[in-house]
Scaffold this motif. Sequence first.
Motif, PDB file in Angstrom:
ATOM      1  N   GLU A 164     -33.778  32.303  -5.976  1.00 17.18           N
ATOM      2  CA  GLU A 164     -34.599  32.104  -7.186  1.00 17.18           C
ATOM      3  C   GLU A 164     -35.073  33.447  -7.742  1.00 17.18           C
ATOM      4  N   ILE A 165     -35.128  34.468  -6.869  1.00 19.65           N
ATOM      5  CA  ILE A 165     -35.652  35.775  -7.317  1.00 19.65           C
ATOM      6  C   ILE A 165     -34.523  36.629  -7.895  1.00 19.65           C
ATOM      7  N   SER A 166     -34.698  36.999  -9.184  1.00 16.78           N
ATOM      8  CA  SER A 166     -33.646  37.798  -9.822  1.00 16.78           C
ATOM      9  C   SER A 166     -34.086  39.232 -10.068  1.00 16.78           C
ATOM     10  N   ILE A 167     -35.401  39.484 -10.016  1.00 18.85           N
ATOM     11  CA  ILE A 167     -35.886  40.846 -10.292  1.00 18.85           C
ATOM     12  C   ILE A 167     -36.823  41.287  -9.164  1.00 18.85           C
ATOM     13  N   VAL A 168     -36.546  42.473  -8.621  1.00 18.12           N
ATOM     14  CA  VAL A 168     -37.404  43.043  -7.581  1.00 18.12           C
ATOM     15  C   VAL A 168     -38.116  44.254  -8.195  1.00 18.12           C
ATOM     16  N   VAL A 169     -39.445  44.279  -8.078  1.00 18.17           N
ATOM     17  CA  VAL A 169     -40.228  45.346  -8.691  1.00 18.17           C
ATOM     18  C   VAL A 169     -40.811  46.218  -7.579  1.00 18.17           C
ATOM     19  N   GLU A 170     -40.289  47.439  -7.460  1.00 16.00           N
ATOM     20  CA  GLU A 170     -40.745  48.332  -6.375  1.00 16.00           C
ATOM     21  C   GLU A 170     -41.941  49.134  -6.868  1.00 16.00           C
ATOM     22  N   LEU A 171     -43.100  48.930  -6.254  1.00 18.49           N
ATOM     23  CA  LEU A 171     -44.296  49.688  -6.638  1.00 18.49           C
ATOM     24  C   LEU A 171     -45.033  50.208  -5.401  1.00 18.49           C
ATOM     25  N   MET A 172     -44.228  50.637  -4.414  1.00 18.85           N
ATOM     26  CA  MET A 172     -44.820  51.193  -3.197  1.00 18.85           C
ATOM     27  C   MET A 172     -45.005  52.701  -3.327  1.00 18.85           C
ATOM     28  N   GLY A 173     -44.106  53.334  -4.081  1.00 22.02           N
ATOM     29  CA  GLY A 173     -44.146  54.789  -4.227  1.00 22.02           C
ATOM     30  C   GLY A 173     -43.474  55.495  -3.057  1.00 22.02           C
ATOM     31  N   ARG A 174     -43.397  56.817  -3.137  1.00 23.79           N
ATOM     32  CA  ARG A 174     -42.775  57.702  -2.131  1.00 23.79           C
ATOM     33  C   ARG A 174     -41.276  57.407  -1.963  1.00 23.79           C
ATOM     34  N   ILE A 175     -40.641  58.215  -1.123  1.00 30.44           N
ATOM     35  CA  ILE A 175     -39.181  58.112  -1.009  1.00 30.44           C
ATOM     36  C   ILE A 175     -38.761  56.971  -0.060  1.00 30.44           C
ATOM     37  N   GLU A 176     -39.224  57.016   1.156  1.00 24.37           N
ATOM     38  CA  GLU A 176     -38.881  55.945   2.102  1.00 24.37           C
ATOM     39  C   GLU A 176     -40.120  55.149   2.458  1.00 24.37           C
ATOM     40  N   PRO A 177     -39.995  53.845   2.610  1.00 22.52           N
ATOM     41  CA  PRO A 177     -38.769  53.047   2.597  1.00 22.52           C
ATOM     42  C   PRO A 177     -38.297  52.598   1.206  1.00 22.52           C
ATOM     43  N   ALA A 178     -38.939  53.139   0.119  1.00 22.94           N
ATOM     44  CA  ALA A 178     -38.582  52.665  -1.226  1.00 22.94           C
ATOM     45  C   ALA A 178     -37.081  52.802  -1.494  1.00 22.94           C
ATOM     46  N   ARG A 179     -36.493  53.955  -1.095  1.00 28.39           N
ATOM     47  CA  ARG A 179     -35.069  54.193  -1.363  1.00 28.39           C
ATOM     48  C   ARG A 179     -34.204  53.120  -0.684  1.00 28.39           C
ATOM     49  N   THR A 180     -34.508  52.867   0.607  1.00 26.18           N
ATOM     50  CA  THR A 180     -33.726  51.882   1.351  1.00 26.18           C
ATOM     51  C   THR A 180     -33.923  50.481   0.767  1.00 26.18           C
ATOM     52  N   PHE A 181     -35.165  50.136   0.440  1.00 26.99           N
ATOM     53  CA  PHE A 181     -35.448  48.789  -0.080  1.00 26.99           C
ATOM     54  C   PHE A 181     -34.753  48.567  -1.430  1.00 26.99           C
ATOM     55  N   ILE A 182     -34.821  49.579  -2.310  1.00 28.31           N
ATOM     56  CA  ILE A 182     -34.178  49.429  -3.628  1.00 28.31           C
ATOM     57  C   ILE A 182     -32.660  49.314  -3.437  1.00 28.31           C
ATOM     58  N   SER A 183     -32.107  50.151  -2.566  1.00 26.59           N
ATOM     59  CA  SER A 183     -30.652  50.103  -2.325  1.00 26.59           C
ATOM     60  C   SER A 183     -30.250  48.713  -1.831  1.00 26.59           C
TER      61      SER A 183
END
Length: 428
Positions: free
Chosen positions: A73-92
């Motif tokens: 059901e989820i089509s859009i993920v909004v990353e608002l954690m900041g910093r490089i990791e784990p943001a990079r891995t999660f977005i990838s």
Amino acid sequence: MTVNIAILGLGTVASGLPFLLEENKEKLVRLLNDEIRIKTVLMRDEETIAEARERGFDYDFVLDLDEILADEEISIVVELMGRIEPARTFISRALKANKNVVTANKDLLAIHGRELRKLAQENQVSLYYEAAVAGGIPILRTLANSLVSDKITRILGVVNGTSNFMMSKMVGESWTYEKALSEAQRLGYAESDPTNDVDGIDAGYKLVILSEFAFGMSIENDDVQHEGIRTITPMDVEIAQQLGYVIKLVGEIVEVESGVFAEVSPTFLPQKHPLASVNGVMNAVFVESIGIGESMYYGPGAGQKPTATSVLADIVRLAKRIQDGTTGKLFNEYVRETKLASPADVKNKYYFSVETPDTTGQFLRLTNIFTSENVSFEQVVQQKGDGSRAVVAIICHRIARTQLAQIKEKLMAESDFKVLNVFKVLED
Ligand SMILES: NC(=O)c1ccc[n+]([C@@H]2O[C@H](COP(=O)([O-])OP(=O)(O)OC[C@H]3O[C@@H](n4cnc5c(N)ncnc54)[C@H](OP(=O)(O)O)[C@@H]3O)[C@@H](O)[C@H]2O)c1
């Protein structure tokens, strides 16, 4: 059909989204014929989930990204954690799971943007990041859409609110750097380690992203020269004022014949220049182009509601793309070969502040050094010395960066001269 989104991290910016969704509900439904709903929020631990519930948030809280990635059901993920990791891995991982992604993470985009954009394309999804540059100013979409018909020649930006707040105090109220920093920290504008803001690193990240949109070139973070505001003294500020300028930390990307050049540096702005009146934590991006000529985009560069507004704009745009079946398009479609300018092609006027012995003949020595590089003075001011040392401030005519390097080297080779500061001077 409801557009379900998931948010990663529920901090300052993310907490502004529910307010905007509620206040804007009618408009969004009219635009989309659908409602945007925050379905799931990824939290750090049970404790932060309990705190969020206490603050009145009522979503599906999860601790494992896989639960979001597995939710069809989820089509859009909004990353608002900041910093490089784990943001990079999660977005990838989100992109690989065919989720569209919105982020405001300038650090990540400046360093790994190319890799993430490639992943988005490979997976036929989109990656949007309007809030990553100048928070509440919709500058990226303006460059990508409205200015698509124009050829941009230079971008100048006051894009770091913290350093601009400090410079406004240093210029407007004659504060020292130290006093301005401690006030910025007290007000929560500057972190306890202010390096990224005061040394121009944060502004440099934004130039990397702006260069993509304005010039179609993906420059590396290391290609941006940066110098911060730590060394600016009350004397520099006073001399600037005497000569008709205001000092600010300015990011510049210019295209010359050989390529683009990007730098963040303290800059003497003519008092009449529109950027000179951008004060406090406000941001502005000044665009020079062949069609419009000069235009400036001004507004809050940070803050919960302004930044969340830009994040929501990306979410709405993506919701529209999902409806139209056009996801997978790049946020910015202007892409060409990246060419860096040769230093000999990049020309500016410069301010030199040099401490010399307070004796006769020093001015002649300075003149000889500049003349040996074929450089003449436009303005010269001598500050009253203490009897043994004097400070001479010089603004020279336009010179290439190669000449600048030579002059600096020659000045530094004189053991009784001390080069206090060298700043770029913007022309009227
Ligand atoms: N604030 C602004 O005005 C502004 C302006 C432009 C762009 N941005 C960008 O927007 C993004 C968010 O900024 P913000 O100011 O909202 O930051 P923030 O207030 O620090 O919020 C980040 C949130 O993410 C949470 N988090 C961090 N790592 C996590 C993880 N592994 N799992 C789950 N949650 C995690 C943090 O929890 P903890 O507190 O437990 O660490 C915090 O609640 C950043 O990329 C920033 O650069 C912010």
